[in-house]
Design a protein around this motif. Structure first.
Motif, PDB file in Angstrom:
ATOM      1  N   PHE A 397      -2.960 -12.889   1.000  1.00  0.00           N
ATOM      2  CA  PHE A 397      -2.707 -12.296   2.314  1.00  0.00           C
ATOM      3  C   PHE A 397      -3.937 -11.601   2.903  1.00  0.00           C
ATOM      4  N   GLY A 398      -4.914 -11.358   2.074  1.00  0.00           N
ATOM      5  CA  GLY A 398      -6.109 -10.679   2.555  1.00  0.00           C
ATOM      6  C   GLY A 398      -6.142  -9.220   2.139  1.00  0.00           C
ATOM      7  N   GLY A 399      -7.305  -8.642   2.258  1.00  0.00           N
ATOM      8  CA  GLY A 399      -7.469  -7.243   1.885  1.00  0.00           C
ATOM      9  C   GLY A 399      -7.456  -7.051   0.382  1.00  0.00           C
ATOM     10  N   PHE A 400      -7.019  -5.886  -0.033  1.00  0.00           N
ATOM     11  CA  PHE A 400      -7.031  -5.518  -1.445  1.00  0.00           C
ATOM     12  C   PHE A 400      -5.663  -4.970  -1.839  1.00  0.00           C
ATOM     13  N   HIS A 401      -5.362  -5.054  -3.114  1.00  0.00           N
ATOM     14  CA  HIS A 401      -4.095  -4.514  -3.592  1.00  0.00           C
ATOM     15  C   HIS A 401      -4.148  -2.984  -3.599  1.00  0.00           C
ATOM     16  N   GLU A 402      -3.056  -2.384  -3.213  1.00  0.00           N
ATOM     17  CA  GLU A 402      -2.975  -0.921  -3.132  1.00  0.00           C
ATOM     18  C   GLU A 402      -3.012  -0.278  -4.512  1.00  0.00           C
ATOM     19  N   ALA A 403      -2.504  -0.972  -5.519  1.00  0.00           N
ATOM     20  CA  ALA A 403      -2.479  -0.411  -6.870  1.00  0.00           C
ATOM     21  C   ALA A 403      -2.322  -1.545  -7.874  1.00  0.00           C
ATOM     22  N   LEU A 404      -2.732  -1.249  -9.107  1.00  0.00           N
ATOM     23  CA  LEU A 404      -2.510  -2.158 -10.227  1.00  0.00           C
ATOM     24  C   LEU A 404      -1.634  -1.455 -11.247  1.00  0.00           C
ATOM     25  N   GLY A 405      -0.889  -2.241 -11.996  1.00  0.00           N
ATOM     26  CA  GLY A 405      -0.152  -1.675 -13.108  1.00  0.00           C
ATOM     27  C   GLY A 405      -1.092  -1.388 -14.263  1.00  0.00           C
ATOM     28  N   LEU A 406      -0.599  -0.677 -15.249  1.00  0.00           N
ATOM     29  CA  LEU A 406      -1.431  -0.377 -16.412  1.00  0.00           C
ATOM     30  C   LEU A 406      -1.708  -1.623 -17.252  1.00  0.00           C
ATOM     31  N   ASP A 407      -1.032  -2.729 -16.924  1.00  0.00           N
ATOM     32  CA  ASP A 407      -1.360  -4.014 -17.540  1.00  0.00           C
ATOM     33  C   ASP A 407      -2.295  -4.827 -16.653  1.00  0.00           C
ATOM     34  N   ALA A 408      -2.853  -4.177 -15.609  1.00  0.00           N
ATOM     35  CA  ALA A 408      -3.797  -4.785 -14.663  1.00  0.00           C
ATOM     36  C   ALA A 408      -3.153  -5.810 -13.739  1.00  0.00           C
ATOM     37  N   SER A 409      -1.840  -5.819 -13.638  1.00  0.00           N
ATOM     38  CA  SER A 409      -1.178  -6.738 -12.712  1.00  0.00           C
ATOM     39  C   SER A 409      -1.076  -6.095 -11.333  1.00  0.00           C
ATOM     40  N   PRO A 410      -1.283  -6.863 -10.246  1.00  0.00           N
ATOM     41  CA  PRO A 410      -1.186  -6.300  -8.899  1.00  0.00           C
ATOM     42  C   PRO A 410       0.228  -5.824  -8.586  1.00  0.00           C
ATOM     43  N   LEU A 411       0.334  -4.695  -7.912  1.00  0.00           N
ATOM     44  CA  LEU A 411       1.614  -4.173  -7.460  1.00  0.00           C
ATOM     45  C   LEU A 411       1.735  -4.446  -5.966  1.00  0.00           C
ATOM     46  N   MET A 412       2.810  -5.077  -5.583  1.00  0.00           N
ATOM     47  CA  MET A 412       2.984  -5.483  -4.188  1.00  0.00           C
ATOM     48  C   MET A 412       3.452  -4.294  -3.353  1.00  0.00           C
ATOM     49  N   ARG A 413       2.520  -3.478  -2.937  1.00  0.00           N
ATOM     50  CA  ARG A 413       2.795  -2.263  -2.176  1.00  0.00           C
ATOM     51  C   ARG A 413       2.230  -2.390  -0.765  1.00  0.00           C
ATOM     52  N   PRO A 414       2.784  -1.650   0.201  1.00  0.00           N
ATOM     53  CA  PRO A 414       2.140  -1.586   1.513  1.00  0.00           C
ATOM     54  C   PRO A 414       0.684  -1.164   1.376  1.00  0.00           C
ATOM     55  N   LYS A 415      -0.142  -1.675   2.244  1.00  0.00           N
ATOM     56  CA  LYS A 415      -1.587  -1.458   2.153  1.00  0.00           C
ATOM     57  C   LYS A 415      -2.016  -0.397   3.166  1.00  0.00           C
ATOM     58  N   ARG A 416      -2.458   0.727   2.655  1.00  0.00           N
ATOM     59  CA  ARG A 416      -2.926   1.792   3.538  1.00  0.00           C
ATOM     60  C   ARG A 416      -4.325   1.466   4.049  1.00  0.00           C
ATOM     61  N   MET A 417      -4.571   1.814   5.304  1.00  0.00           N
ATOM     62  CA  MET A 417      -5.885   1.546   5.880  1.00  0.00           C
ATOM     63  C   MET A 417      -6.977   2.262   5.101  1.00  0.00           C
ATOM     64  N   ARG A 418      -6.691   3.484   4.647  1.00  0.00           N
ATOM     65  CA  ARG A 418      -7.719   4.235   3.923  1.00  0.00           C
ATOM     66  C   ARG A 418      -8.111   3.531   2.627  1.00  0.00           C
ATOM     67  N   THR A 419      -7.136   2.892   1.972  1.00  0.00           N
ATOM     68  CA  THR A 419      -7.446   2.191   0.730  1.00  0.00           C
ATOM     69  C   THR A 419      -8.278   0.949   0.997  1.00  0.00           C
ATOM     70  N   MET A 420      -7.918   0.186   2.044  1.00  0.00           N
ATOM     71  CA  MET A 420      -8.703  -1.003   2.373  1.00  0.00           C
ATOM     72  C   MET A 420     -10.153  -0.610   2.666  1.00  0.00           C
ATOM     73  N   ALA A 421     -10.314   0.458   3.449  1.00  0.00           N
ATOM     74  CA  ALA A 421     -11.660   0.898   3.817  1.00  0.00           C
ATOM     75  C   ALA A 421     -12.429   1.398   2.598  1.00  0.00           C
ATOM     76  N   ARG A 422     -11.753   2.112   1.732  1.00  0.00           N
ATOM     77  CA  ARG A 422     -12.445   2.658   0.564  1.00  0.00           C
ATOM     78  C   ARG A 422     -12.901   1.563  -0.394  1.00  0.00           C
ATOM     79  N   GLN A 423     -12.147   0.473  -0.476  1.00  0.00           N
ATOM     80  CA  GLN A 423     -12.595  -0.629  -1.323  1.00  0.00           C
ATOM     81  C   GLN A 423     -13.852  -1.274  -0.739  1.00  0.00           C
TER      82      GLN A 423
END
Length: 750
Positions: A397-423
């Motif tokens: 979908f584009g951008g970056f994942h908002e969070a990863l699980g402790l097993d390094a799997s992506p968590l399908m969470r809403p994407k905050r603008m601040r997180t996209m910018a910080r990445q």
């Protein structure tokens, strides 16, 4: 058997006269000054050792020392006693009123004995023999004090003038403040003046009546705080808002100098308040030449000197009547006759924002700068960058994942603008530091997603997008815009072709829709009013400085200067050295708990930004503000069990959010790096210690390339996921650490 005496040990002082050994986080009463245990423990044991009657022992101490107090109380039989904790210091009148209320509530009209926690007394038997001599007068309703016959004209003590003797005790004619030398000599010659030992004996009702007669305001305010107190197994805790409303005044001024018919018992014990290095020389184990030598010391041809080293080797030759006290980060030298003047040194240090009066250096300080370089470099470029540049990227979908699980799997969470910018920012900073990964593609990937899905009709940026990029929250938030501007500045420095245009458009939106029309900073959201925060302004300051670096245009420094003025005039509290978080629309601290809320992580963050701005602008006084912020956060904002910064504390240093997240630890590293070399103490060992704690608690226990973001007060992980927004903090701090220690290495090789 004599009736019960309820004893109270007052342990709220700082003991600044014994600096650099005694400090705010580890004051005099917790030190072993004479080789047989801490002053506090010895005082508690002395009160508990009454032979001719029962004694219950209570301790009144600062809440910030609760953990240490708990350890000291564990080995003492308190006889139905316990600890009472003050959230803020309100001087001795409040402490005595609190003690009286506790006694009346539990022991009715019992006799009370109030003593300091940090005085040296010859023997327990002599102490109790003297106290017992005052019981008849106290039982009859008189307030009883204890005087020590002076042995020299001492200018560091208060005096009691004794009047007529009756019923085995003396009437008190008056109390006298610390005299000059000539007056002290006159007192010694007169023969009826005694040193005031600061020990009081009285019946609870007598002290209650005295407060109600002379200072009913103190009594009523303390009673309100006492009634609202809460308790657990460690002790009784006063309500902060009520306790800090108690007038701050000493018991001497509030009661003793006003009350009539006060009795004095001459002390039958040797006494020393251990309030100066001279006093420690007087009572310490002296060698044949009259020297007291403690620690790793070599003293040759020295006489009548106090020489103490806490750690490193200290050597001295040919000293006469000199005090030298050396700790890991400070050394005090003075003639022993002038050692009382150490307070002037402390005052000077505090005025300049120095850290050495506030906290004791960490025991795990690493002397060699750069000790963590290899581990930091490997984790940053071989572990975490490869993970977040692949699994952390949303290729669908584009951008970056908002969070990863402790097993390094992506968590399908809403994407905050601040997180996209910080990445975007993090990958740009990594590229500038020499990372050979696909930084340009990642920067473009992030900016493309943000620009295609996150723009508003007015030219701003939305707060949150759904996983697929559709808008979840269209609010135009100042915090998010600061993150976007920061990312675009660094993307521009990396050569991204769209960053400059997008940055200019964002500044236009900021000026048109987020700047307060009164020119007092920025609104929380476009068109919004109400509560305001300092935090978005801090991140805007960070962004403005980044654009100055990217373009060299001083327009951005002028923008930054307006935010620094807000810091000076509204955000920073000059009395407590704290930074407010929440304010009303007029920039006055928010009411209640929110107005007291301070975050150590933001103290650190502001400190590094202020040093940066000071170096660019020439406003050198800002470095002093930065030191004060750092000192406040270190002194009041750390969990002493882990050494990690709390999430939030009150302006008095009481934990409001006991969780330690990873980002405040990174900001502590950045602040220490920024302040090192600015004229204060050498912070290189502290930098190493802070990096060590970050890895010890947050990085090393985590799976490869991840981190534990939440640590509770006992050092236990509370993390269930790894938020991507923290990546920016880690990359910034650790690349700055690598730059700092690389520079130090070049200097060392030169």
């Amino acid at each position: 058997m004599s009736e019960r005496i309820v004893g109270f040990v007052m342990s709220g002082g700082v003991g600044s006269r014994l600096w650099p050994l005694s400090r705010e986080d580890n004051p005099k009463q917790f030190h072993d000054l004479s080789g047989d245990g801490s002053m506090l423990v010895k005082t508690l044991q002395r009160l508990a050792a009454r032979k001719d009657g029962e004694a219950s022992v209570f301790l009144i101490a600062s809440e910030r020392h609760a953990d240490r107090v708990g350890r000291d109380l564990a080995g003492v039989d308190l006889g139905r006693g316990g600890a009472l904790f003050e959230p803020v210091g309100r001087n001795t009148a409040a402490a005595v009123a609190l003690a009286t209320l506790r006694t009346l509530a539990e022991f009715d009209d019992a006799l009370m004995l109030v003593v300091p926690s940090d005085h040296e007394i010859s023997t327990t038997a002599q102490f109790w023999q003297t106290v017992e001599a005052g019981i008849p007068a106290a039982s009859a309703g008189r307030l009883v004090v204890f005087g020590v016959r002076p042995t020299q004209p001492e200018t560091g003590y208060g005096y009691i003038e004794a009047g007529a003797e009756r019923d085995g005790v003396f009437d008190v004619s008056r109390f006298v403040e610390k005299p000059d030398l000539t007056t002290a000599q006159d007192y010694l010659a007169a023969g009826n003046f005694y040193w005031n030992a600061g020990i009081f004996l009285f019946r609870a009702s007598a002290m209650r009546d005295a407060f109600q007669s002379f200072r009913p305001d103190i009594w009523q305010a303390t009673e309100a705080a006492f009634k609202a107190a809460t308790s657990d197994v460690s002790g009784l805790y006063m309500a902060q808002d009520l306790y800090e409303a108690i007038p701050a005044i000493s018991i001497d001024y509030a009661i003793m100098e006003r009350a009539a018919d006060i009795a004095m018992v001459p002390a039958g014990f040797r006494w020393n308040d251990l309030g100066s290095w001279q006093s420690l020389l007087d009572v310490g184990p002296a060698d044949k030449a009259g020297n007291v030598v403690i620690g790793d010391v070599v003293a040759i041809d020295c006489q009548n000197s106090y020489i103490r080293s806490q750690g490193r080797l200290l050597s001295a030759v040919g000293l006469r009547d000199i005090a030298i006290v050396s700790t890991a980060d400070a050394t005090f030298v003075a003639p022993v006759s002038h050692s009382q003047n150490v307070r002037k040194v402390v005052e000077q240090l505090e005025k300049s924002g120095r850290l050495e009066t506030k906290f004791t250096p960490a025991h795990d300080r690493v002397i060699e700068s750069g000790s963590w370089r290899k581990r930091v470099h490997h984790w940053l470029f071989e572990e975490t960058m490869p993970l977040w540049s692949t699994i952390g990227v949303d290729d669908r979908f584009g951008g970056f994942h908002e969070a990863l699980g402790l097993d390094a799997s992506p968590l399908m969470r809403p994407k905050r603008m601040r997180t996209m910018a910080r990445q975007v920012y993090a990958f740009a900073v990594a590229k500038a530091r020499g990372w050979d990964g696909p930084a340009n593609q990642l920067i473009a990937h992030g900016i493309d997603f943000m620009a295609r899905h996150g723009r508003t009709d007015k030219g701003g940026w939305v707060r949150t997008m759904n996983v697929d990029g559709s808008v979840a929250d269209a609010a135009e938030d100042a915090y998010d815009h600061s993150c976007v501007l920061l990312a675009l500045a660094h993307a521009h420095m990396c050569g991204n072709p769209d960053a400059l245009r997008l940055g200019q458009e964002t500044f236009s939106f900021l000026d048109a829709h987020l700047e307060d029309e009164r020119l007092t900073g920025f609104l929380e959201i476009s068109g919004g009013r109400g509560e305001r925060r300092s935090n978005p302004h801090m991140h805007l300051l960070e962004a403005f400085l980044a654009w100055h670096s990217a373009t060299g245009d001083r327009t951005y420094l002028r923008r930054a200067a307006r935010l620094v003025d807000l810091f000076r005039n509204h955000f920073f509290d000059r009395e407590s050295w704290t930074l407010g978080e929440y304010f009303d629309d007029e920039w006055k601290p928010a009411p209640g708990k929110r107005g007291e809320w301070t975050e150590p992580g933001h103290h650190f963050e502001w400190a590094s930004l202020l040093v940066d701005f000071a170096q660019r602008s020439g406003q050198v006084d800002l470095t002093g503000f930065a030191r004060k912020l750092y000192a406040s956060a270190i002194a009041n904002g750390l969990n002493r069990a882990t050494g990690l910064a709390y999430g939030a504390v009150s302006r008095e240093g009481l934990p409001l959010d006991g969780i330690s997240r990873s980002w405040p630890q990174t900001e502590a590293i950045k602040a220490a790096i920024a302040l090192d070399g600015t004229g204060g103490p050498d912070l290189k060992p502290e930098i190493e210690a802070r990096v060590g704690r970050l890895f010890r608690w947050h990085i090393d226990p985590a799976p490869l390339g991840l981190w534990i973001d939440w640590i509770d007060e006992r050092g236990r992980s509370q993390a269930t996921e790894v938020p991507a927004s923290i990546f920016y903090h880690l990359v910034t701090a650790l690349t700055q650490y690598l730059d700092k220690t690389e520079e130090a290495g070049r200097v060392g090789r030169a």
